[in-house]
Every structure is written in C-alpha cells, then in structure tokens.
Scaffold this motif. Structure first.
Motif, short mmCIF file in Angstrom:
data_model
loop_
_atom_site.label_atom_id
_atom_site.label_comp_id
_atom_site.label_asym_id
_atom_site.label_seq_id
_atom_site.Cartn_x
_atom_site.Cartn_y
_atom_site.Cartn_z
N ILE A 10 -4.51 2.20 15.16
CA ILE A 10 -4.08 1.77 13.82
C ILE A 10 -4.96 2.44 12.76
N VAL A 11 -4.33 3.14 11.84
CA VAL A 11 -5.07 3.71 10.71
C VAL A 11 -5.39 2.58 9.73
N THR A 12 -6.65 2.46 9.38
CA THR A 12 -7.05 1.34 8.52
C THR A 12 -7.78 1.83 7.28
N LEU A 13 -7.25 1.47 6.13
CA LEU A 13 -7.82 1.89 4.85
C LEU A 13 -8.28 0.68 4.06
N ASN A 14 -9.50 0.76 3.58
CA ASN A 14 -10.09 -0.30 2.77
C ASN A 14 -9.98 0.11 1.30
N LEU A 15 -9.12 -0.56 0.58
CA LEU A 15 -8.80 -0.19 -0.81
C LEU A 15 -9.73 -0.92 -1.77
N VAL A 16 -10.49 -0.16 -2.54
CA VAL A 16 -11.47 -0.76 -3.45
C VAL A 16 -11.26 -0.24 -4.87
N SER A 17 -11.54 -1.08 -5.85
CA SER A 17 -11.44 -0.66 -7.25
C SER A 17 -11.94 -1.79 -8.15
N SER A 18 -12.01 -1.51 -9.44
CA SER A 18 -12.21 -2.58 -10.42
C SER A 18 -10.94 -3.42 -10.47
N ALA A 45 0.81 -3.16 7.73
CA ALA A 45 0.28 -4.51 7.52
C ALA A 45 -0.72 -4.47 6.36
N VAL A 46 -0.79 -5.56 5.63
CA VAL A 46 -1.73 -5.63 4.52
C VAL A 46 -2.54 -6.92 4.62
N ILE A 47 -3.82 -6.79 4.49
CA ILE A 47 -4.69 -7.95 4.30
C ILE A 47 -5.09 -7.91 2.84
N ALA A 48 -4.65 -8.92 2.08
CA ALA A 48 -4.86 -8.90 0.64
C ALA A 48 -5.94 -9.89 0.25
N GLY A 49 -7.06 -9.38 -0.18
CA GLY A 49 -8.18 -10.23 -0.56
C GLY A 49 -8.16 -10.55 -2.03
N ASP A 50 -8.41 -11.78 -2.36
CA ASP A 50 -8.54 -12.17 -3.76
C ASP A 50 -9.51 -13.32 -3.84
N VAL A 51 -10.12 -13.47 -4.99
CA VAL A 51 -11.06 -14.58 -5.17
C VAL A 51 -10.30 -15.91 -5.19
N GLN A 52 -9.18 -15.90 -5.90
CA GLN A 52 -8.30 -17.07 -5.96
C GLN A 52 -6.85 -16.60 -5.96
N LEU A 103 -0.26 1.19 10.40
CA LEU A 103 -1.12 1.42 9.24
C LEU A 103 -1.51 0.07 8.65
N LEU A 104 -2.81 -0.11 8.49
CA LEU A 104 -3.30 -1.39 7.95
C LEU A 104 -4.08 -1.12 6.66
N PHE A 105 -3.64 -1.76 5.60
CA PHE A 105 -4.39 -1.70 4.34
C PHE A 105 -5.17 -2.99 4.19
N ILE A 106 -6.42 -2.85 3.79
CA ILE A 106 -7.19 -4.01 3.41
C ILE A 106 -7.42 -3.88 1.91
N GLU A 107 -6.77 -4.75 1.14
CA GLU A 107 -6.98 -4.73 -0.32
C GLU A 107 -8.20 -5.58 -0.62
N PRO A 127 6.48 -7.31 5.73
CA PRO A 127 6.63 -8.53 6.52
C PRO A 127 5.29 -8.99 7.10
N ILE A 128 4.33 -8.07 7.14
CA ILE A 128 3.05 -8.42 7.76
C ILE A 128 1.96 -8.42 6.68
N VAL A 129 1.97 -9.43 5.86
CA VAL A 129 0.97 -9.55 4.79
C VAL A 129 0.20 -10.83 5.01
N ARG A 130 -1.09 -10.72 5.01
CA ARG A 130 -1.92 -11.93 5.16
C ARG A 130 -2.92 -12.00 4.02
N PRO A 131 -2.95 -13.10 3.30
CA PRO A 131 -3.93 -13.23 2.22
C PRO A 131 -5.30 -13.67 2.75
#
Ligand code: MG
Ligand code: ZN
Length: 226
Positions: A31-39, A62-69, A115-119, A83-87
């Motif tokens: 699985i290609v995994t990209l860690n997406l970072v920004s302001s 697949a996306v792992i979507a990180g947020d503070v809230q 392909l897995l994105f980690i936001e 279809p494969i999104v996990r907060p």
C-alpha cells in the motif's frame, strides 16, 4: 527542562517504534501511503476530494482524516466517493501520532487498499516530528499564504518528499510568487518534487494523478500502462 526533554524523547522513540511496525505492515500489503501535511486552509481535503473523484475507478483509495474536532472533512471525503474513510478526532492534539493511526488501520480492509492518504491536522510544526509509517510526507502550501512558508517551517519541508502548491488559479491576487515559493522550498530541500495545481479549476491535477498512479504501480511491481 531536562526532564521535559527526556519525556519528549521517550514519546518520540515509542512513536518511531510503532511507526516502523506500521511501515512494515503497509509494505507487506503493498500500500502506498502518503502523509498529507499543511497549514489549516491550504486545501488538503479539497485535494483529496478531487483525487478520490478522479481515481476511484482505477484505484482503491483509503483516507484517514485527522482533525482536532468535527468529522466534517471525513464526511466531505465520503461524499467524494471514498468508501474507505476513517476520521481521527484528536480532541485537542495538534498532530496525529502513530498510535492513533495504528488503531484506525486495524479497522481498515487493507487487502483491498492500493493507496492510503493520511490527512494530518493542519499544522506545519509538530507533525514533522511524528513518523506515521508513511512512505513519504506531502506538504501543501497555497497561493493565499506567504511564499516564505518553506523558510519559516524548514523542518517540515526538509522531511517532505513532495510539495503541492495549491490555488494557482488565484495567482496575481496577492504577493505570492510561484517562482519564489519554489526557490524557497528547494533551498531547504533540493530533492522536493513540486506540483502546481488548482483544486478549483483543475489545473495541474492530471500530473498529480499520473504520479499517484505510478507510485501504486511501482509498489505493486507491475509496469504502468504506456
Ligand atoms: Mg481538512
Ligand atoms: Zn502537535
């Protein structure tokens, strides 16, 4: 002060150990995994929305979507055809760490994922210190920010392999200069791969999609179609 430094070191080395486990798990699954970072506000979620919509027929993303809230971004991404999104709601923490990611990975159908994105959480400081087991960090900046971002946050640009400059449709409406942003970034990290895109107009996204497709086919060891 010394104690504080020691605690930070311990946290980071535990994080590195977990990240190494994640990395080998994802490598076994190819699985290609990209860690997406920004302001905040650079357009990570918009880039993912576009990417999911454009590539969902070819790739299982697949996306792992990180947020503070809030799960707002995760909801947007599901609508875009993911279809494969996990907060992950960090509940205040300003970065994701390997423990949060590893918990969520346990729920993902990894055999189906190409392909897995980690936001990551919108923050250019501490996410640079936390390895999540990714293949690479992709740093986004947008033309509505200062073109000196790479100089202000060198750690992040040094640890990223790729930079996406978003909102090029708005060039000329501020003092942001594309060439200066590129120069500043390359001064920090001469091997950065640079994409210039607009998630709104679609400009430049084809190259980004093609690059993602190539990463996946390289990982799977099959040659990309000519
Ligand atoms: Mg977002
Ligand atoms: Zn943080």
């Amino acid at each position: 002060m010394t104690q504080r430094v020691n605690i930070d070191k311990k946290v980071l080395s535990e994080n590195d150990r977990l990240a190494a486990e994640i990395r080998s798990q994802l490598a076994r699954k190819k699985i290609v995994t990209l860690n997406l970072v920004s302001s905040p506000g650079s357009g990570k979620t918009s880039l993912l929305e576009k990417t999911l919509a454009a590539l969902k027929k070819e790739l299982s993303i697949a996306v792992i979507a990180g947020d503070v809230q809030t799960q707002n971004d995760a909801v947007r991404l599901e609508k875009a055809g993911g279809p494969i999104v996990r907060p992950i709601i960090t509940g205040g923490a300003c970065h994701l760490d390997a423990r949060m990611v590893s918990r969520v990975l346990a729920e993902l159908p990894l055999d189906e994922v190409d392909l897995l994105f980690i936001e990551n959480v919108g923050n250019l400081v501490c996410p640079s210190s936390y390895d999540l087991g990714e293949d690479m960090k992709v740093v986004l900046i947008s033309t509505t920010e200062g073109d000196d971002k790479p100089l202000k946050y060198p750690g992040m640009f040094r640890r990223s392999s790729t930079m996406v400059i978003n909102k090029v449709d708005l060039l000329g409406t501020s003092d942001f200069e594309l060439s200066r942003a590129r120069e500043n970034a390359l001064q920090i990290n001469g091997s950065l791969k640079v994409f210039e895109v607009s998630c709104r107009s679609g400009e430049g996204l084809d190259k980004w999609y093609a690059w993602l497709g190539k990463l996946v086919s390289d990982k799977k060891g099959v040659s990309a179609p000519e």
